[in-house]
Enzyme design. Structure first.
Site, mmCIF file in Angstrom:
data_model
loop_
_atom_site.group_PDB
_atom_site.id
_atom_site.type_symbol
_atom_site.label_atom_id
_atom_site.label_comp_id
_atom_site.label_asym_id
_atom_site.label_seq_id
_atom_site.Cartn_x
_atom_site.Cartn_y
_atom_site.Cartn_z
ATOM 1 N N TYR A 86 0.832 -1.214 0.000
ATOM 2 C CA TYR A 86 0.000 0.000 0.000
ATOM 3 C C TYR A 86 0.862 1.258 0.000
ATOM 4 O O TYR A 86 0.699 2.142 -0.855
ATOM 5 C CB TYR A 86 -0.928 -0.024 1.214
ATOM 6 N N LYS A 90 1.626 3.933 -3.138
ATOM 7 C CA LYS A 90 1.294 5.345 -2.915
ATOM 8 C C LYS A 90 2.508 6.226 -3.216
ATOM 9 O O LYS A 90 2.383 7.303 -3.815
ATOM 10 C CB LYS A 90 0.832 5.562 -1.475
#
Length: 353
Positions: A86, A90
């Site tokens: 994640y 990002k």
């Protein structure tokens, strides 16, 4: 297009410690010194591995393929210094924006752990449970006997409406600019919440509104927090590993009489270890996110005549104890029970801002 707003996460900083500034990633920058991130090469690696898997596996192995791709993502994230896929992706998104933005002004919002709303559209609005919410649900179900952390550490929470309000104000202020601006939307620099206060608030809520099973009030126990991973592992052995070994031994001797108990304990152990693996880097991060830009933005709302009164993103206005026991914890449990199709107890505790 006048402006591009991108919602990222403050945890693109990974597990770094100290004061973390509101600065952009450079092209190829990683969290490990001496490593260079080539996004095109990473994408090509994914395509190559996926092609190899499709050739090697049958059509019925879609689940295995998905598992292998998850393993690859985590491996590459850790290779470059990020704790999970994640935060890794990002960070890649931010790098790509910096590469291709041209003259377009970019506003990057980096919230920390987003919780249910403080005020708007009403206190306690929530959609999904994640990060700290998973720990609250586990605490409620008494599936959180211990965890990693220091009671003096700071938990970085921010209500969802404050994140949205900060984004709206940032767009109003920067829509005609030519810069890339980054905002950490966080709370510790303005209104810190300690792990001890968080645990106490949750315990207070569960004491006020305890779980009831078959007409019997279930006792709520405080989880043990261990600063050292070695002590945490010992606790896991005592609570899960040793009982599981004993049960499996008896189960083997008695021809599977204890299979249900073994499966249940093993399921609880797997759930707990997954919880630690996924969420330990977030609640107990040693980094503190600088919010100088956000402080400036709050001041700028007055100069630009933006209605800062209605678009509140000042964490100083939050009374954490009241917010947690009267808004966030019941909201999380209500959503969790709704997803499971079970009935949630109600608390008579009133919320006051």
């Amino acid at each position: 297009m006048k402006l591009l707003l991108h919602v990222s996460t403050a945890f693109v900083a990974g597990t770094q410690e100290g004061l973390l500034l509101e600065r952009a990633f450079h092209n190829g920058e990683t969290l490990r010194e001496g490593y260079y991130l080539d996004i095109e090469e990473e994408l090509q690696l994914v395509r190559n591995v996926k092609t190899e898997l499709m050739e090697a596996l049958s059509d019925s192995s879609e689940k295995l393929e998905k598992s292998k791709m998850k393993e690859l993502g985590l491996k590459r994230a850790c290779h470059f210094g990020w704790p999970n896929v994640y935060t890794f992706t990002k960070a890649m998104g931010e790098i790509l924006l910096g590469q291709y933005k041209g003259e377009l002004p970019i506003v990057i919002i980096r919230p920390t752990m987003v919780t249910s709303t403080f005020q708007d559209p009403f206190p306690g609005w929530i959609e999904g449970t994640r990060t700290i919410d998973a720990l609250i649900v586990a605490y409620d179900e008494q599936a959180l006997p211990c965890f990693l952390g220091d009671r003096n550490d700071i938990i970085d929470l921010i209500p969802a409406d404050m994140v949205i309000n900060a984004a709206l104000v940032a767009m109003a202020v920067h829509w005609n600019g030519k810069l890339q601006v980054i905002y950490h939307v966080s709370s510790p620099c303005q209104n810190p919440l300690s792990v001890n206060d968080f645990v106490d608030s949750c315990f207070d809520y569960f004491s006020i509104s305890p779980r009831i099973l078959n007409g019997r009030v279930l006792q709520t126990r405080r989880p043990y927090l261990f600063k050292r991973y070695a002590f945490f592992r010992v606790c896991l052995m005592i609570i899960f590993s040793l009982p599981l070994m004993i049960l499996e031994g008896f189960n083997l001797l008695l021809c599977g009489c204890f299979s249900r108990y073994c499966n249940d304990l093993n399921r609880r152990y797997n759930f707990f270890t997954l919880l630690v693996k996924l969420y330990a880097p977030y609640p107990f991060s040693k980094g503190r996110f600088d919010d100088s830009n956000l402080t400036w933005l709050r001041m700028e709302t007055k100069i630009c005549n933006v209605d800062g009164g209605n678009l509140n993103f000042d964490p100083k206005q939050i009374s954490w104890h009241s917010y947690l026991i009267s808004v966030h914890v019941p909201a999380v449990l209500k959503y969790a029970h709704m997803k499971k199709g079970t009935t949630l107890r109600r608390t008579s505790y009133s919320y006051s801002q």
